[in-house]
Each structure stands twice: as structure tokens, then as C-alpha cells.
Design a protein around this motif. Sequence first.
Motif, PDB file in Angstrom:
ATOM      1  N   GLY A 259       0.819  -1.207   0.000  1.00 60.35           N
ATOM      2  CA  GLY A 259       0.000   0.000   0.000  1.00 60.35           C
ATOM      3  C   GLY A 259       0.853   1.257   0.000  1.00 60.35           C
ATOM      4  O   GLY A 259       1.965   1.279   0.514  1.00 60.35           O
ATOM      5  N   SER A 260       0.330   2.336  -0.564  1.00 61.13           N
ATOM      6  CA  SER A 260       1.082   3.593  -0.650  1.00 61.13           C
ATOM      7  C   SER A 260       0.558   4.650   0.320  1.00 61.13           C
ATOM      8  O   SER A 260       1.037   5.767   0.323  1.00 61.13           O
ATOM      9  CB  SER A 260       1.002   4.139  -2.074  1.00 61.13           C
ATOM     10  N   ARG A 261      -0.414   4.292   1.147  1.00 56.17           N
ATOM     11  CA  ARG A 261      -0.981   5.248   2.085  1.00 56.17           C
ATOM     12  C   ARG A 261      -0.463   5.001   3.496  1.00 56.17           C
ATOM     13  O   ARG A 261       0.219   4.014   3.754  1.00 56.17           O
ATOM     14  CB  ARG A 261      -2.504   5.162   2.041  1.00 56.17           C
ATOM     15  N   PHE A 262      -0.804   5.929   4.402  1.00 52.84           N
ATOM     16  CA  PHE A 262      -0.325   5.866   5.779  1.00 52.84           C
ATOM     17  C   PHE A 262      -1.485   6.070   6.744  1.00 52.84           C
ATOM     18  O   PHE A 262      -2.451   6.754   6.436  1.00 52.84           O
ATOM     19  CB  PHE A 262       0.713   6.964   6.041  1.00 52.84           C
ATOM     20  N   TYR A 263      -1.363   5.471   7.939  1.00 55.31           N
ATOM     21  CA  TYR A 263      -2.286   5.721   9.041  1.00 55.31           C
ATOM     22  C   TYR A 263      -1.646   6.737   9.970  1.00 55.31           C
ATOM     23  O   TYR A 263      -0.455   6.655  10.262  1.00 55.31           O
ATOM     24  CB  TYR A 263      -2.540   4.444   9.844  1.00 55.31           C
TER      25      TYR A 263
END
Length: 110
Positions: free
Chosen positions: A47-51
Amino acid sequence: MGQKTSSMARKVSQSVSSMFGATGDEKDDAKSSSASAITPFVYTRMGSRFYDEDGDLAHEFYEEIDKDGHSVMEQHWRNLTPEGEVPLPIPRLHVDFPVVICEAPYTGPA
């Protein structure tokens, strides 16, 4: 002259031949049973997103900072956790798949 194949190409070709029901000696069947677990398909990607610390998921995070009486948006990179492995909705072929999938027909000069 003989050509040397990479181990990845050998494994993929064995898995493809086992998918189409190619048979061989008993010794080859024992070898291909371990190679049958290898598939040319990819089911997940990184994945390329962050939490962030609140549990929100996004590509970028910004925070509003007051500087000299006006607000400025700055990118926020603290306390972010990568999304990790994400399942693909449709399986894709691996980038190193060494087989021609489709051959375009030649129509000749028009």
C-alpha cells in the motif's frame, strides 16, 4: 548452444505446465509438486498510504500552523504507520512472467 535458464523462469514454466496438465516421470512429479505452489499471479501489493495516530488513512497529512499572524499548511510526517499489504481486487500477472500471453495477428500491408 545450450542456454541457461534462471531459476525463476524454470519455476514459473513448471507451474504453468502443471496448470495445463503436463505429465512426466514420477521423479519430475515429485519436483513439480513443490513448484506447483508457485503461481504467476500477484494477489497483494504494498500500500502507498499511511495511518496517522487517529487512525485516518491518506497519502499525505497536513497540519495548520500559525506563523506571523497567518495560517500556513505544513506536511505532517510524524507518527505515521505504513498501510502494509493491500489485496488486489483482480489478480495481476507477475512482472517477471516469462511467457508470451497473446500474440497479435499479422494483417499484412493494407
